[in-house]
Scaffold this active site. Structure first.
Site, short mmCIF file in Angstrom:
data_model
loop_
_atom_site.label_atom_id
_atom_site.label_comp_id
_atom_site.label_asym_id
_atom_site.label_seq_id
_atom_site.Cartn_x
_atom_site.Cartn_y
_atom_site.Cartn_z
N LYS A 180 28.40 33.41 35.44
CA LYS A 180 29.06 33.30 36.74
C LYS A 180 28.13 32.56 37.70
O LYS A 180 27.00 32.99 37.94
CB LYS A 180 29.39 34.68 37.28
CG LYS A 180 30.00 34.65 38.68
CD LYS A 180 30.47 36.01 39.11
CE LYS A 180 31.00 35.98 40.53
NZ LYS A 180 31.46 37.32 40.96
N LYS A 234 32.77 31.26 34.80
CA LYS A 234 33.40 31.24 36.11
C LYS A 234 32.54 30.48 37.10
O LYS A 234 31.34 30.72 37.15
CB LYS A 234 33.55 32.69 36.57
CG LYS A 234 34.06 32.87 37.97
CD LYS A 234 34.07 34.32 38.31
CE LYS A 234 34.50 34.48 39.74
NZ LYS A 234 34.37 35.84 40.20
C1 PBG Z 1 32.83 39.33 43.29
C2 PBG Z 1 33.87 38.44 42.74
C3 PBG Z 1 34.12 37.16 43.24
C4 PBG Z 1 35.20 36.66 42.52
C5 PBG Z 1 35.60 37.64 41.58
N1 PBG Z 1 34.75 38.73 41.73
C6 PBG Z 1 33.50 36.40 44.35
C7 PBG Z 1 32.05 36.42 44.56
O1 PBG Z 1 31.26 36.53 43.62
O2 PBG Z 1 31.68 36.32 45.73
C8 PBG Z 1 35.79 35.30 42.76
C9 PBG Z 1 37.16 35.05 42.29
C10 PBG Z 1 37.83 33.90 42.94
O3 PBG Z 1 37.24 33.13 43.72
O4 PBG Z 1 39.03 33.74 42.66
N2 PBG Z 1 32.32 40.31 42.53
#
Ligand code: PBG
Length: 310
Positions: A180, A234
């Site tokens: 991520k 992601k």
């Molecule tokens: C946070 C989380 C995020 C997303 C899913 N879980 C955002 C972040 O890490 O700030 C992003 C998903 C999206 O942008 O659609 N745990």
């Protein structure tokens, strides 16, 4: 006849935002076409998913502001929004739908970070993992099928796996947000869960540098070794090379999260006349399959499934 890649509704996971109250639909301005739904509506959306052939939904809560705290304790409340939504979906759909739940503290903390902070404001790994373990067990007890840790702490997959085993949830799976990235594409999501305005600074001390590919493979290897059933990359489209490498290297189920900013750009672009919305979204979803994905988390899931079902 020569087509190599097939996309079906069974490849889709539909992320849904939960809000408090009943009979509530709140459109998310920065995510055109996406709303936060109260628990009663969430159950209806889940039924819609079943009817469309979508096998799984992913739940994200917009926690009430007065329930957010420095330590994110609301994440462990067995009666929090997330747990109530899990139960409502299970009551409405039985085992016809998979329920994937996000493990991380950002929807529950008053500072919007995914973990606990030390005095200097640094997110501390091991103390956070201890809370994430309890959060995962709380969600499993409410009826989650797949625990999806999105926090990017080190060692959390193994700790969660052991806790699930010890608390009589041996069949609950783990989909690790393994690679991520600290991405600029998460903005609309943070609006949707209400953490955007709270977040100070960034998440670069635990999310990955977009410049790194080899590191992603190391992160993915850790999560598989620790007991992940599947791994996620992601955001999605900007990281197709990582998806491809992960699939080639490990041969495990790899999922992509087409994140909020990616979704919004398609909607905004189509509205500005860049191209046909349906054609744009289907081309991008197919690309994930071609790169090696088993499936995709996407806010376009219901529309894509409608199109695929003709
Ligand atoms: C946070 C989380 C995020 C997303 C899913 N879980 C955002 C972040 O890490 O700030 C992003 C998903 C999206 O942008 O659609 N745990």
């Amino acid at each position: 006849m020569h087509r190599e890649t097939v996309l079906t509704p069974a490849d889709l996971i539909w992320p849904l935002f939960v809000t408090d109250g009943s009979g509530v639909e709140e459109p998310v301005t920065s995510l055109p076409g996406v709303s936060r739904w109260s628990v009663d509506h969430i159950a209806k959306r889940a039924k819609e998913a079943v009817d469309l052939g979508i096998p799984c939904i992913a739940l994200f809560p917009n926690t009430q502001p007065d329930r957010r705290s420095d330590d994110g304790a609301e994440a462990l409340n067995p009666d929090n929004l997330m747990c109530r939504a899990i139960k409502a979906v299970r009551d409405a759909c039985g085992s016809d739908i998979g329920i994937l739940t996000d493990v991380a503290l950002d929807p529950y903390t008053s500072h919007g970070q995914d973990g606990l902070l030390d005095e200097a404001g640094y997110v501390v790994n091991d103390d956070t993992v201890a809370v994430l373990v309890d959060q995962a067990v709380t969600q499993a007890a409410a009826g989650a099928d797949i625990i999806a840790p999105s926090d990017m702490m080190d060692g959390r997959v193994k700790a969660i796996r052991m806790a699930l085993e010890m608390n009589q949830h041996p069949n609950v799976q783990i989909m690790a947000y393994a690679a991520k990235y600290a991405s600029a594409f998460y903005g609309p999501f943070r609006d949707a869960v209400g953490s955007g305005g709270l977040l100070k600074g960034d998440k670069k001390s635990y999310q990955m540098d977009p410049a790194n590919g080899d590191e992603a493979l190391r992160e993915i290897a850790f999560d598989i070794a620790e007991g992940a059933d599947s791994v996620m990359v992601k955001p999605g489209l900007a990281y197709l090379d990582i998806i491809w490498r992960a699939k080639q290297e490990f041969g495990v189920p790899v999922f992509a999260y087409q994140v909020s900013g990616e979704y919004a750009l398609i909607e905004v672009g189509a509205a500005a006349g860049v191209g046909d919305r349906d054609a744009l979204l289907m081309e991008k979803l197919l690309a994930f399959k071609r790169a090696g994905c088993s499936g995709v988390l996407t806010y376009h899931a219901p529309r894509a499934a409608q199109l695929l079902n003709g």
